[in-house]
Each structure stands twice: as structure tokens, then as C-alpha cells.
Design a protein around this motif. Structure first.
Motif, PDB file in Angstrom:
ATOM      1  N   SER A   1      46.160 -67.137 -95.383  1.00 53.02           N
ATOM      2  CA  SER A   1      46.629 -65.767 -95.585  1.00 53.02           C
ATOM      3  C   SER A   1      47.648 -65.376 -94.521  1.00 53.02           C
ATOM      4  O   SER A   1      47.682 -65.932 -93.418  1.00 53.02           O
ATOM      5  CB  SER A   1      45.442 -64.798 -95.538  1.00 53.02           C
ATOM      6  OG  SER A   1      44.465 -65.152 -96.480  1.00 53.02           O
TER       7      SER A   1
ATOM      8  N   ARG B   1      46.826 -59.926 -98.870  1.00 49.55           N
ATOM      9  CA  ARG B   1      46.220 -60.508-100.093  1.00 49.55           C
ATOM     10  C   ARG B   1      46.881 -61.852-100.390  1.00 49.55           C
ATOM     11  O   ARG B   1      48.101 -62.003-100.262  1.00 49.55           O
ATOM     12  CB  ARG B   1      46.413 -59.551-101.260  1.00 49.55           C
ATOM     13  CG  ARG B   1      45.773 -60.038-102.572  1.00 49.55           C
ATOM     14  CD  ARG B   1      46.179 -59.117-103.709  1.00 49.55           C
ATOM     15  NE  ARG B   1      45.764 -57.767-103.467  1.00 49.55           N
ATOM     16  CZ  ARG B   1      44.564 -57.285-103.756  1.00 49.55           C
ATOM     17  NH1 ARG B   1      43.665 -58.079-104.332  1.00 49.55           N
ATOM     18  NH2 ARG B   1      44.254 -56.025-103.496  1.00 49.55           N
ATOM     19  N   SER B   2      46.112 -62.808-100.776  1.00 49.81           N
ATOM     20  CA  SER B   2      46.626 -64.136-101.121  1.00 49.81           C
ATOM     21  C   SER B   2      45.689 -64.753-102.145  1.00 49.81           C
ATOM     22  O   SER B   2      44.665 -64.182-102.544  1.00 49.81           O
ATOM     23  CB  SER B   2      46.720 -65.006 -99.859  1.00 49.81           C
ATOM     24  OG  SER B   2      45.429 -65.309 -99.378  1.00 49.81           O
ATOM     25  N   GLU B   3      46.078 -65.938-102.560  1.00 48.19           N
ATOM     26  CA  GLU B   3      45.219 -66.659-103.493  1.00 48.19           C
ATOM     27  C   GLU B   3      43.898 -67.043-102.847  1.00 48.19           C
ATOM     28  O   GLU B   3      42.907 -67.292-103.539  1.00 48.19           O
ATOM     29  CB  GLU B   3      45.946 -67.908-103.996  1.00 48.19           C
ATOM     30  CG  GLU B   3      47.202 -67.603-104.810  1.00 48.19           C
ATOM     31  CD  GLU B   3      47.894 -68.870-105.253  1.00 48.19           C
ATOM     32  OE1 GLU B   3      47.446 -69.948-104.827  1.00 48.19           O
ATOM     33  OE2 GLU B   3      48.871 -68.788-106.022  1.00 48.19           O
TER      34      GLU B   3
ATOM     35  N   LYS C   1      44.486 -72.076-113.321  1.00 47.19           N
ATOM     36  CA  LYS C   1      45.057 -72.849-112.216  1.00 47.19           C
ATOM     37  C   LYS C   1      43.966 -73.176-111.213  1.00 47.19           C
ATOM     38  O   LYS C   1      42.877 -72.587-111.227  1.00 47.19           O
ATOM     39  CB  LYS C   1      46.176 -72.081-111.526  1.00 47.19           C
ATOM     40  CG  LYS C   1      45.710 -70.797-110.880  1.00 47.19           C
ATOM     41  CD  LYS C   1      46.872 -70.083-110.185  1.00 47.19           C
ATOM     42  CE  LYS C   1      46.396 -68.789-109.521  1.00 47.19           C
ATOM     43  NZ  LYS C   1      47.515 -68.113-108.832  1.00 47.19           N
TER      44      LYS C   1
ATOM     45  N   VAL D   1      42.578 -73.209-107.526  1.00 49.28           N
ATOM     46  CA  VAL D   1      42.719 -72.467-106.271  1.00 49.28           C
ATOM     47  C   VAL D   1      42.445 -73.379-105.088  1.00 49.28           C
ATOM     48  O   VAL D   1      43.178 -73.366-104.104  1.00 49.28           O
ATOM     49  CB  VAL D   1      41.777 -71.250-106.268  1.00 49.28           C
ATOM     50  CG1 VAL D   1      41.851 -70.513-104.928  1.00 49.28           C
ATOM     51  CG2 VAL D   1      42.124 -70.305-107.403  1.00 49.28           C
ATOM     52  N   SER D   2      41.414 -74.182-105.177  1.00 48.57           N
ATOM     53  CA  SER D   2      41.113 -75.141-104.109  1.00 48.57           C
ATOM     54  C   SER D   2      40.414 -76.336-104.743  1.00 48.57           C
ATOM     55  O   SER D   2      39.776 -76.225-105.799  1.00 48.57           O
ATOM     56  CB  SER D   2      40.226 -74.507-103.034  1.00 48.57           C
ATOM     57  OG  SER D   2      38.987 -74.135-103.567  1.00 48.57           O
TER      58      SER D   2
ATOM     59  N   GLU E   1      40.892 -70.373-111.338  1.00 44.43           N
ATOM     60  CA  GLU E   1      41.219 -68.959-111.514  1.00 44.43           C
ATOM     61  C   GLU E   1      42.045 -68.810-112.779  1.00 44.43           C
ATOM     62  O   GLU E   1      42.843 -69.690-113.115  1.00 44.43           O
ATOM     63  CB  GLU E   1      41.994 -68.423-110.302  1.00 44.43           C
ATOM     64  CG  GLU E   1      42.270 -66.924-110.373  1.00 44.43           C
ATOM     65  CD  GLU E   1      43.036 -66.435-109.153  1.00 44.43           C
ATOM     66  OE1 GLU E   1      42.568 -65.504-108.492  1.00 44.43           O
ATOM     67  OE2 GLU E   1      44.120 -66.992-108.867  1.00 44.43           O
TER      68      GLU E   1
ATOM     69  N   LYS F   1      43.507 -65.670-116.053  1.00 37.77           N
ATOM     70  CA  LYS F   1      43.668 -64.298-116.501  1.00 37.77           C
ATOM     71  C   LYS F   1      43.048 -64.171-117.882  1.00 37.77           C
ATOM     72  O   LYS F   1      43.362 -64.949-118.779  1.00 37.77           O
ATOM     73  CB  LYS F   1      45.148 -63.919-116.556  1.00 37.77           C
ATOM     74  CG  LYS F   1      45.824 -63.900-115.198  1.00 37.77           C
ATOM     75  CD  LYS F   1      47.296 -63.507-115.319  1.00 37.77           C
ATOM     76  CE  LYS F   1      47.963 -63.504-113.958  1.00 37.77           C
ATOM     77  NZ  LYS F   1      49.392 -63.143-114.046  1.00 37.77           N
TER      78      LYS F   1
ATOM     79  N   THR G   1      37.189 -66.015-111.720  1.00 37.73           N
ATOM     80  CA  THR G   1      37.254 -67.190-110.846  1.00 37.73           C
ATOM     81  C   THR G   1      35.906 -67.870-110.903  1.00 37.73           C
ATOM     82  O   THR G   1      34.868 -67.223-111.120  1.00 37.73           O
ATOM     83  CB  THR G   1      37.578 -66.803-109.396  1.00 37.73           C
ATOM     84  OG1 THR G   1      36.545 -65.958-108.903  1.00 37.73           O
ATOM     85  CG2 THR G   1      38.916 -66.099-109.297  1.00 37.73           C
TER      86      THR G   1
END
Length: 1177
Positions: free
Chosen positions: A60, A115-117, A953, A955-956, A965, A967, A1002
Motif C-alpha cells: 500500500s 486504498r489498494s488491492e 482476478k 489478488v495474491s 476478487e 465484480k 473476495t
């Protein structure tokens, strides 16, 4: 009492406040997302400090804020050369390091994570960095480093002023190492904000023990390792101790005649050391003394030889110095032991007179008292022995003998004054001789008489001191010398006609010469006078010539009372002088031309002179001196006299009269009076606005004896012209004085709100009542959190008189918000006024992406609500169309509610008894205000399976897990949930995993194998089915990295602890709660707000009292906070304009919102529960 004790209470209060703020700033536990939080720190100026911040999501963007000012994520922190970020960002270390701290670093700090992923936006609690500033200097009065002289027992004031410091230092004043208790201190603001100075004042009464000691001022502070000091040396003057006489031996005062005596006198102490002197019977005997400074002793030794007459004498030693209150004394009485031998003849007596006229015989007899054996008598005249005419021996008492000798001799002038001695002697008394003496007094006249005075040829002049001496040689008795002037005896008293005094001396004798002097200061009467001296029948005469200077000048005036414009004739007359004098006039050094009269004869053979001058007087001449000078050029002497002008005139105001007096409201004012008058003014009458002020004074005024008007508690109503009437017996004068009362500004007019169209120009006008009106007293501020939003560089500031303007050209939406007008004319307090700038703009309807859809069952029992939200100023009017045809809101199935909140406006269209045939259509919302319009389309459709989710996608990724994660897509009007299907390539079979909670976006998939390729699908499902696998966006290939970790035995059936996701239901709940907390701000159509269907009425929840609180838009933030929102980054939860309410028959209360639909086998079966669904997408 030390200053630290006096300041303890305010410092303790400051500490408690600071501790309280610190406790409020830092929570008891570390918030999520941080593994290390900054703490309140205190640092001394010049030291370095580090504020810690540990972030759990290293990827972040992290930055620090100082008093609300963001420092930026750059580790070097541009613009702050002493600031830098320390630590390893990969480990989440973002510690703020500050080098060489100074007062500007004293502030509140917070660590902010963007804010970040990897995680949400985080903000640490605010902490306080307190910078302690030590005092650099101490200013001591009297001056430090000097030698200060004081007198013991007297009180002195010492002040010690500290330099700027934070916190205020503790000041202690010590004398001779002892703390002074009588001390007071004042804490004042320093040269900068947050700095303080302390001035301590001590009252010191020095004692003798303080001599040579230091007076020290110490300042201690938490910012100092050791106190700083300033000092000066005290030289204390004090009296010496009493003198001590060191008597040799034990019997004090006992002496013998002829004894040599040495008496030391010692006085201890004293600054300066004592001055000693010896007195004998109160008469000085010795004034010699010495001092020993090392032992602080003064010593004097009296050396004397004791004589018989010293018996009973008083010897005293006195000691004193410059500060002694009196003289200290020590005395001793001498007691002498004298041996008085017996004398056979107790006395010798001479019978007869020793006084005789010259050339006549003198007969004398010498008789001794009884002695044994008898004594012989002989006569001596000076050193010449005289033979007696007859000697007789007679019997005395107790067998003794009386001797008598008779002497006759001729008295001669040369024997006068010789001693005639009768001496008694005997062989039995060889060691002693007994005598009796007389002094012969032979009478004879003086031999010569003469007068000595000024040398011959010397010219005497009047006013000269002349000494005349009358001298006579010999004479017995002493000649009586008598002075005469013009046959009159000169006595000590001054004669009436003599202007000068004569001084007559006594007759004095020097050897055989007798003298008597006459001292006189010559005057006109002495000119050619006869001075005579007589001694018996002898006479001496002196008649000196005498030039006479002017002795007196008289000024005569033709008038005693003068007024401006009168003519005054002054005549100057010089009495007798020899030779005549020249007369001249001047007025205060200015020469005047006069008219001279011819000289006239005067007494004492002199002449008199007169000269006149004519003056035209004015008030300015009052008190001036007109001087007449009589000058004798020959004698080079001048006699002067002056006449002081007394001009009566009415009061006149002087040039230095002050006409304008400035005062501050609630303060004091003194209207002075500078007036000249003769006689002095009798009355001073003040008038203000036609009302006379009472001479006896009032609640807020009094008239001083000088006529000045003293006012207190001045108000602005006292501003204006004051008329002064000054009166005496000669008339009255008037003057006008202006009192200018300054008072703090008050804002009288400030148009709030001030409106302007986008791109237009407007003036924010601020009108005040103030005095004085200053050109630069107006200033403007824009209120907002961001410093960039507070800039007024693009606005013009104009001030004219009591009106200030903030001119805005080409107004922008970002300029809307709150502004503050600040007016400061130098009189506290400044005035402040708030005004809102409203920037009007055409409607802007929010257009979400993808196209808004609303779903509801078209079974004529459900209801749905369509949301339309727009921004615009002024208020917006909404209209609705269905498939391009204006919507008939008279239809009871349609109800519209309009809400206005600042620049944000909402329209809620509720459709009751939804019909698939009538209501599945394209609804258009149009927002209109005077500046334009805008519209948005809402597709109303039937409930269906959900749309596939998008944006899947990674995220980690770890060897055994992957965090995903996505939509969510349109839920088809029913609650949807997600599940994951995945397979390992090369391994047959699929694995399925439900996403919990159902609405999460998520999820972490665990139980994977390292170095393995997987394919992952994401599906959405509701009561009507799932979204299918057709969409490419719902599948994702991944490959796990290699690792040494052991795989997990089984797949989790619930997400591990710590898995979190933002669900749609949470978004809906937040929006719904905001709606329910808002207030109704718009008008509503009462006809359309009533549910028309009777069968739905028992189960329909009316929205008449429903006040939505929508998420804020840019305009809402701007109008409420000065446009500090971010337009592009603003996110709204879910889809807008799509809240659907479906009601099903249920006996009982309302059911829970967002309940999952329970599938009963067939869709057309009526459920036995109430289902209400509302969702924003």
C-alpha cells in the motif's frame, strides 16, 4: 519560594491536558492493518526523533500527515529536508524520522495507508510530538557579571528574565547559596507561538554575611540537562563592630604620673573597615589608624606620657564608617597616683601695686608664710636682681618663721611688662625654690600715629573694597584708636545716609605696634570725604578722590495694569555716578530704542541720568522682562534693573494644543488643555453634543485641575467634537477637540448565501462597522480540509472604506463552499463572518455502468422502486417517461417522492402491483432546472438468473492458496450467491467451493498443490439458476509456485479466520441506513403517494415518511465541506436507481430484508412467508 513551585499548578494542568489528548489519540489496541503505531513523544530541540508506523499490507501507499497536511509518499519528503521515511517498505516499515527537531515540528502526526488491492484505506490515531525548547539566555537586573554595592538591612529588587522556552522554565534566585523566598513570577508569551518567557522578581535584604557572595539566577527546564545560570557579586556595606581598648595589665585606668602609655584600640569587621580616632576629654588626641583587610580589622594606638593633670582624664576611642548609624565609643577614666611633697612655707605673698606711671617710684613688700627653718627672700626684675630696702624676720606659728622684704625702685618705660619675682630659698630646701611674681605695668603715651591705605596715585572707584589701617607705636595702656568720617565717629552700625556698609575692626597689637582697620566698600558718599584716626592727642587724616560708578537704577512706569494693545512708557533713572553713565534698554535680549534726557547734578558731586522707552504690549509680552542697563565706560561697570510686564488678557490656546485625541473603546482618554491666560483661568466648561459636562465629574468623566477632561470606559458613542470654554476675568475663549474612539470591527452585512452561475462572476461583499477604517483590514479565508482547496490566488480581494469584496471570475464548481471574512483594524478582537458560495450549474444525472436494470416479478402483486439521482443548483425538477411517453403520475400504481439535500437531488418512483405487460419497459428520468436538463434510462425487466460476475482476478498467490476478487453482475432481481469450480490440469475431476458469506466479492481458495496448473471458474446463482460458464471473464488459469510447505489434507468447508470481503448486502444495508437517517427535504405528490390497490394495501409499506440518505456526491461534499471530495474516485455501493420492493402475503410482521428466497419446487407456488427485496446495482 522558588519559581518552580509557583508554576507547578499551570504546568500540571498542561500535563494533564496533554496526557488526556494522548490517551484519546491512541486506542487501547492496535487497529487492524497496523502492526506498529506511532506514540506520543517528547524531544528536546535539536535532537532527532522517529515516529513508528508498521503496516500489515506492505504494497500500500503510505504517507504521513502533519497537522492535517499530507507529506506525500516519497521517502525523501520534498519540502521537508529534515524529514525522511525510514525502514523497509517490503516489511511494511514506514517510520517518520525527523532530524534536528525545532519548534515547527511540534504538531500532531498520523500515518495514512491508501486504498489498494491489498487492503482498504487506513489511518492511524493522531499522536503528538512535543518539542521542548530550552531557554538560551538569562537577563539579570542588575547586570550579570558586575559588582553590585548594597547596604546591609535595606531591601532591593532583583529581576531575572528568561529567554524563549517551551515549557516555561522554573526560575530560582539564590543569595550566598540560599534560595530567596520572597519571589514573584510572571509567565508571558514568547517571540513565537508556543514559546514562553518568565520574568521573576525577588526582594532581597542583604546581610553582612552576604558580602562578597554571588547572587545567582537559575533557570531549569525539562529541556536542560543542567540549569543555566547568571550571577553578579554582592558588595554589602555594613557598620563595624564596637571598638575595644586593649589595656595593658589588670587595673584598667590606673596610671602613675610620668608613665609612658601605649593603648591599642581595635574594631572588628565593617565594610568599609572602621575609621578610628582617639579623644582626650572630648578633644582629638590621635587620628592615625591602620587596617588589616585580610583579618577585617582596624587598629589605632595612642602613645602618651601621663602628667599629673591627666588625673581623671577621659580617654575615648571612636569607630564608624560610611554606613554607620552613629559613632561607637569605648572610654577609660585615668586614675593617677601622684606624690605631693610637703613645703615648709605654705605661701609667698607680694603686697603693693605693680602699676605706675613712668618715672615714679614703686614700693612693694614680699611676705612668706611660717616656715622652719626660716627662708631668705630676694627680688628679681626680669633677669636683674634688685636689692631690697629692708628685710624683716618674724615668728610664725608652731615655732616657725615669717620672712618679709620691702623693695622701692623707679618705674621706667622699658621695664613695662617685665616680671618682678620674690624668691624664698633655704639650704634645707635645696631641691625646691618657692617664688611669687608680678608683672609691672608702666603707663606711658603712644609714640607715633599714621594711616595706611591705598597706594598714592591709585584711583579708587565706587564699589571698591578699601582697607584703611590706623597704626600707633607703643603706649601703655594700649592706645584707643578711634576712626572719624567727616568729623563723625565711625561705628559698626551703618549710617542712614551711607548706602554701603563699613566694617570696623578691633584694636590689635603686634609687638609694640597697635593697629585698627576700617574696611569699607566705597560709595558716592565717600567721594572726597575726610577719614581721620585719633589716639589720645595724636591725629592722622586721609581724603581720597573717588570715581563713583552707577550704584542704583530705578525704573518708573506710567501704568501698573496693562492689557493687550496698551502703550507703556518706562523711564530708567540712574542716581549719582561719577563720571556720567550710558543707559540702554532691552526686552528679553532684544534691544529697544529709547529717548535719553540730559544729565543732572546729583549728591556727592556726581550726576544723574534718565532714559525712556515706549512699548505697545500684547499678550505675548506677559511675564517678559524689560531691562535697563547703566554702563560706565571708564569704570567698565554696568548696573541693571528690570521691569516685569504684567499683561492681563483672556485665555489663549497655545500652538501645542492637541485638537485630536485617539482612544480605544472601553479604555481611557485624556483631552488635554494647553492655555495661557492672565489671570489664570477661573473655569473650564466642557460641552458635548449640546450637553454641558458636570464640573463635579460623573460616572465616566472628571475635569482635572488643569482643565483637562478625563474619560474612562469610553464607548463609540463618545466619539465626536468636544467644545471647551475657558474663562477668566478678562474674557472667554473656545476650542474644539475631537475624540476619535477606535473600536473593534463588527460585520453589519454579509450576503449568505452568495450565488453565481458556473463560469460567471460574483462579489462576496462584507460590510463592517469599525474605527479606524484601514486599507488592508479585510482578509479572506476559505474553509476546507485540503490546503490546496484553501487557496484564493485566483480571486481578487478589493476593499473600499467599510466594505470588502472577494471577487470571483469564471466561477468553478470547485470554488463553492464556505468562506470567512476576517476584519482586523488593529483593535481586538478581529471580526469574522461565514458566507457560503453557491455555484449554480445545470443538472447532471448520474449514469452508472452497465445500463441500470431493475427486476421484479410481473405477477401484479409485487412492487418496485426506481431511483434517479442528479446533481445541480438550484433545485431540480424530475419528470419520468415510459418508452418515451410521459408517465401519468395520476395512475395510483405510480408514486413519486422527491428529495433534496444540498446540491444532490433524488426522485424515487414506486411501481405498485407490477404488471409484466404494462411495466416491463424503458423508463427515462429527466432532471431539469433553469440552467438546463439531463436524463438517464432505467430498464425494468422480469426476474431471471443472475448475470455472470466479471473482473475475476488473482489478488495474491501462494504454493497452497490463491486469493480471488471479482465484480458481481446483475442478480436477476433475486438474492444471488457465488461458488467456485476448479480443476488441476492433468488430474480428472472438478472441485467445488461455496463462497461464504454468500455476497462476498473476495475469497481465498486453499488446499492447492505447489507448482501446479489450475483452471478456476466463478459462477453466480439465485433461485432461478446459475449464470453458466459461457462468459470468459468467469474463468482464470493459475499456476501455484513451488514451495516446501506441506499441503493441507482437506479443503475447508468454511473460509479461514481472517478472510473478509465486502458484500453487496453490506452495501445495501449501508445505503438503506443512510436513507432511513436522512430527513425529508422535498415536496411530494400526495395523490401519487397513496397506494391505490386495496389488496396490496395491508402489505404495502408506504414511503411517505421514508427519507433517503444517499451516499454523498461531489456537490454534497463541496457544499458541506468546501468541495473536498474526489470526483473520479467516488464509489457508490451497488447499482443506483434500483430498489425493488416485493410483497407477499404473510400473516404477521414484516420479514427480514434481503432474505434468501426459499425454492419450493415450483415458481408459481405462493410462499408462506413475506419476502422483501431491495437492491442497488
Amino acid at each position: 519560594m522558588a519559581l518552580g513551585t509557583m508554576l507547578k499548578a499551570p504546568l500540571l494542568l498542561l500535563g494533564l491536558l496533554t496526557e488526556g489528548l494522548a490517551q484519546l489519540a491512541i486506542p487501547a489496541s492496535v487497529p487492524r492493518g497496523f502492526w506498529a503505531l506511532p506514540e506520543n513523544l517528547t524531544v528536546v530541540e535539536g535532537a532527532s526523533v522517529e515516529l513508528r508506523c508498521g503496516v500489515s499490507t506492505p504494497g500500500s501507499a503510505v504517507q504521513w500527515a502533519k497537522d492535517g497536511l499530507l507529506l506525500g509518499p516519497d521517502p525523501r519528503i520534498p519540502g521537508f529536508p529534515r524529514y525522511r521515511l525510514e525502514g523497509d517498505p517490503a516489511r511494511g516499515e514506514f517510520h517518520l524520522h525527523i532530524e534536528a527537531c525545532d519548534l515547527s515540528d511540534d504538531a500532531e502526526y498520523e500515518c495514512q495507508v491508501g486504498r489498494s488491492e491489498m487492503g482498504p484505506e487506513l489511518v492511524s490515531p493522531r499522536v503528538i510530538l512535543s518539542v521542548l525548547v530550552p531557554p538560551k539566555l538569562l537577563y539579570l537586573t542588575p547586570e550579570a557579571g558586575t559588582m553590585v554595592t548594597w547596604v546591609a538591612g535595606q531591601e532591593y529588587v532583583v529581576s531575572c528574565l528568561s529567554g524563549d522556552a517551551k515549557p516555561a522554565p522554573d526560575i530560582t534566585i539564590l543569595l550566598s547559596g540560599q534560595t530567596i523566598s520572597d519571589i514573584s513570577a510572571n509567565m508571558n508569551e514568547g517571540s513565537q507561538q508556543k514559546l514562553f518567557t518568565v520574568e521573576a522578581t525577588a526582594r532581597v535584604t542583604p546581610q553582612s554575611s552576604d558580602n562578597g557572595q554571588l547572587l545567582v539566577c537559575e533557570a531549569s527546564s525539562p529541556a536542560l540537562e543542567a540549569p543555566i545560570k547568571a550571577s553578579f557579586t554582592v558588595n554589602v556595606l555594613f557598620p563595624p563592630g564596637p571598638p575595644v581598648i586593649e589595656w595593658p595589665g589588670l587595673d584598667e585606668g590606673h596610671v602613675r604620673a610620668g608613665q609612658s602609655l601605649e593603648l591599642p584600640c581595635v574594631a572588628q569587621g565593617g565594610n568599609p573597615l572602621a575609621t578610628l580616632q582617639w579623644l582626650k576629654n572630648s578633644q582629638p588626641a590621635s587620628t592615625v589608624w591602620g587596617t588589616e583587610h585580610t583579618q577585617a580589622v582596624a587598629r589605632s594606638v595612642l602613645v602618651m606620657t601621663v602628667r599629673p593633670e591627666d588625673h581623671g582624664a577621659r580617654l575615648s576611642c571612636e569607630a564608624h564608617n560610611s554606613v554607620s548609624a552613629g559613632t561607637q565609643e569605648r572610654s577609660i577614666i585615668l586614675m593617677s597616683s601622684l606624690s605631693v611633697p610637703a613645703v615648709p612655707p605654705s605661701a609667698i605673698t607680694i603686697l603693693g601695686s605693680a602699676s605706675q606711671v613712668e618715672n615714679k617710684n614703686v614700693t612693694l613688700s614680699c611676705v612668706s608664710k611660717s616656715s622652719r627653718p626660716r627662708v631668705l627672700l630676694r627680688w628679681w626684675l626680669g633677669w636683674r636682681q634688685l636689692l631690697p630696702m629692708e628685710e624683716t624676720i618674724m615668728d610664725g606659728l608652731h615655732g616657725g618663721y615669717i620672712s618679709m622684704s620691702n623693695l622701692t625702685f623707679l618705674a621706667r618705660r622699658e621695664d613695662n611688662g617685665l616680671t618682678l619675682t620674690c624668691e624664698a630659698f633655704s639650704e634645707a630646701f635645696t631641691k625646691e625654690t618657692f617664688k611669687k611674681s608680678l608683672t609691672l605695668n608702666i603707663k606711658y603715651p603712644a609714640q607715633k600715629l599714621w594711616i595706611e591705605g591705598a597706594p598714592e596715585g591709585q584711583k579708587l572707584r565706587a564699589g571698591t573694597r578699601v582697607r584703611l589701617v590706623c597704626l600707633a607705636i607703643r603706649g601703655n595702656p594700649e592706645p584707643s584708636l578711634t576712626w572719624y568720617k567727616d568729623s563723625r565717629t565711625v561705628t559698626e552700625s551703618r549710617l542712614p545716609q551711607e548706602p554701603r556698609r563699613m566694617q570696623l575692626g578691633n584694636v590689635e597689637k603686634s609687638g609694640s605696634i597697635f593697629s585698627r582697620e576700617l574696611v569699607l566698600v566705597t560709595g558716592p558718599s565717600d567721594n572726597q570725604a575726610k577719614f581721620m584716626c585719633k589716639a589720645g592727642q595724636l591725629i592722622s587724616l586721609l581724603q581720597p578722590p573717588l570715581p563713583v560708578p552707577p550704584t542704583n537704577v530705578t525704573i518708573l512706569a506710567n501704568a501698573s495694569t496693562l492689557r493687550p494693545g496698551d502703550a507703556l512708557n518706562l523711564t530708567c533713572i540712574s542716581v549719582s555716578s561719577n563720571p556720567p553713565v550710558n543707559l540702554s534698554w532691552d526686552k528679553e535680549g532684544e534691544r529697544l530704542e529709547g529717548l535719553a534726557a540730559p544729565p543732572r547734578r546729583a549728591p556727592f558731586k556726581g550726576s544723574a541720568t534718565a532714559r525712556s522707552v515706549l512699548l505697545q504690549v500684547s499678550s505675548r509680552d506677559h511675564g517678559q522682562r524689560v531691562t535697563c542697563r547703566a554702563h560706565s565706560a571708564e569704570l567698565r561697570e554696568t548696573v541693571s534693573s528690570f521691569y516685569r510686564l504684567n499683561v492681563l488678557y483672556r485665555p489663549e490656546f497655545l500652538g501645542e494644543q492637541v485638537l485630536v485625541v485617539t482612544a480605544v473603546e472601553q479604555g481611557e482618554a485624556l483631552l488635554p488643555v494647553s492655555v495661557s491666560a492672565n489671570p489664570a483661568p477661573e473655569a473650564f466648561n466642557w460641552t458635548f453634543r449640546g450637553y454641558r459636562l458636570s464640573p463635579a465629574g460623573g460616572p465616566r468623566h472628571r475635569i482635572l485641575s488643569s482643565g483637562a477632561l478625563h474619560l474612562w470606559n469610553v464607548t463609540r458613542a463618545d466619539d465626536g467634537l468636544y467644545q471647551l470654554h475657558c474663562q477668566n476675568s478678562q474674557g472667554t475663549s473656545e476650542a474644539l477637540l475631537r475624540l476619535d474612539v477606535h473600536y473593534a470591527p463588527t460585520i453589519r452585512a454579509l450576503q449568505d448565501p452568495t450565488e453565481v452561475n458556473v463560469g460567471g462572476s460574483v462579489d462576496i461583499v462584507c460590510t463592517v462597522d469599525a474605527n479606524p477604517i484601514l486599507p488592508g483590514m479585510f482578509s479572506w479565508e476559505r474553509l476546507g480540509e485540503d490546503e490546496e482547496d484553501q487557496s484564493l490566488d485566483d480571486m481578487a480581494k478589493i476593499s473600499k472604506g467599510p466594505t470588502g469584496r472577494l471577487r470571483i471570475h469564471q466561477a468553478k464548481l470547485a470554488q463553492a463552499g464556505a468562506y470567512q471574512c476576517i476584519v482586523d483594524n488593529g483593535v481586538a478582537p478581529p471580526a469574522r463572518g461565514l458566507v457560503r458560495l453557491v455555484v449554480r450549474f445545470a443538472p447532471q444525472v448520474e449514469h452508472p455502468t452497465p445500463l441500470t436494470k431493475v427486476a421484479a416479478a410481473g405477477d401484479s402483486t409485487s412492487s418496485a422502486t426506481l431511483h434517479c439521482r442528479a446533481r445541480g443548483v438550484p433545485n431540480i425538477v424530475f419528470t419520468w417517461t415510459k418508452n418515451g411517453v410521459p408517465l401519468d403520475l395520476q395512475d395510483p400504481r405510480y408514486t413519486e417522492h422527491t428529495y433534496h439535500q444540498g446540491g444532490v437531488h433524488s426522485s424515487l418512483l414506486t411501481i405498485a402491483n407490477v404488471s409484466a405487460a404494462q411495466d416491463y419497459a424503458l423508463f427515462t428520468c429527466t432532471a431539469t432546472n433553469p440552467l438546463g436538463s439531463d436524463q438517464a434510462n432505467i430498464q425494468f425487466v422480469s426476474i431471471s438468473r443472475p448475470d455472470p460476475p466479471s473482473g475475476l482476478k488473482v489478488v495474491s498467490l501462494t504454493p497452497h492458496s490463491v486469493e480471488l476478487e471479482w465484480k458481481p453482475g446483475f442478480d436477476g432481481g433475486l438474492p444471488q450467491r457465488f461458488y467456485i469450480r476448479y480443476e488441476a490440469l492433468g488430474t480428472p475431476g472438478f472441485h467445488y467451493m461455496d463462497v461464504l458469506p454468500p455476497q462476498a466479492t473476495t475469497f481465498t481458495l486453499t488446499g492447492l498443490q505447489p507448482s501446479t496448473r489450475y483452471k478456476v471458474w466463478l459462477l453466480a446463482s439465485n433461485a432461478l439458476g446459475d449464470s453458466g460458464l459461457a462468459d470468459k471473464g468467469t474463468q482464470l488459469p493459475i499456476t501455484t509456485p513451488g514451495g516446501k510447505e506441506e499441503p493441507e489434507d482437506q479443503l475447508p468447508i468454511e473460509p479461514p479466520a481472517g478472510i473478509s470481503g465486502k458484500t453487496e448486502a453490506e452495501s445495501e444495508d449501508r445505503v438503506r441506513n443512510e436513507y432511513e437517517e436522512s430527513q425529508w427535504t422535498g415536496e411530494q405528490d400526495t395523490r401519487s403517494s397513496t397506494v391505490s390497490t386495496t389488496e396490496a394495501e395491508p402489505y404495502y409499506r408506504s414511503l411517505r415518511d421514508f427519507s433517503p440518505q444517499l451516499p454523498p456526491t461531489q456537490e454534497e461534499v463541496s457544499y458541506s465541506q468546501g468541495f473536498t471530495g474526489e470526483d473520479e474516485d467516488m464509489a457508490f455501493p451497488g447499482h443506483l436507481y434500483d430498489e425493488v420492493e416485493r410483497t407477499y402475503l404473510l400473516s404477521g410482521a414484516w420479514g427480514p430484508l434481503y432474505d434468501e428466497v426459499q425454492m419450493l419446487g415450483r415458481w408459481d407456488r405462493t410462499p408462506d412467508f413475506l419476502y422483501l427485496r431491495g437492491h442497488l446495482v
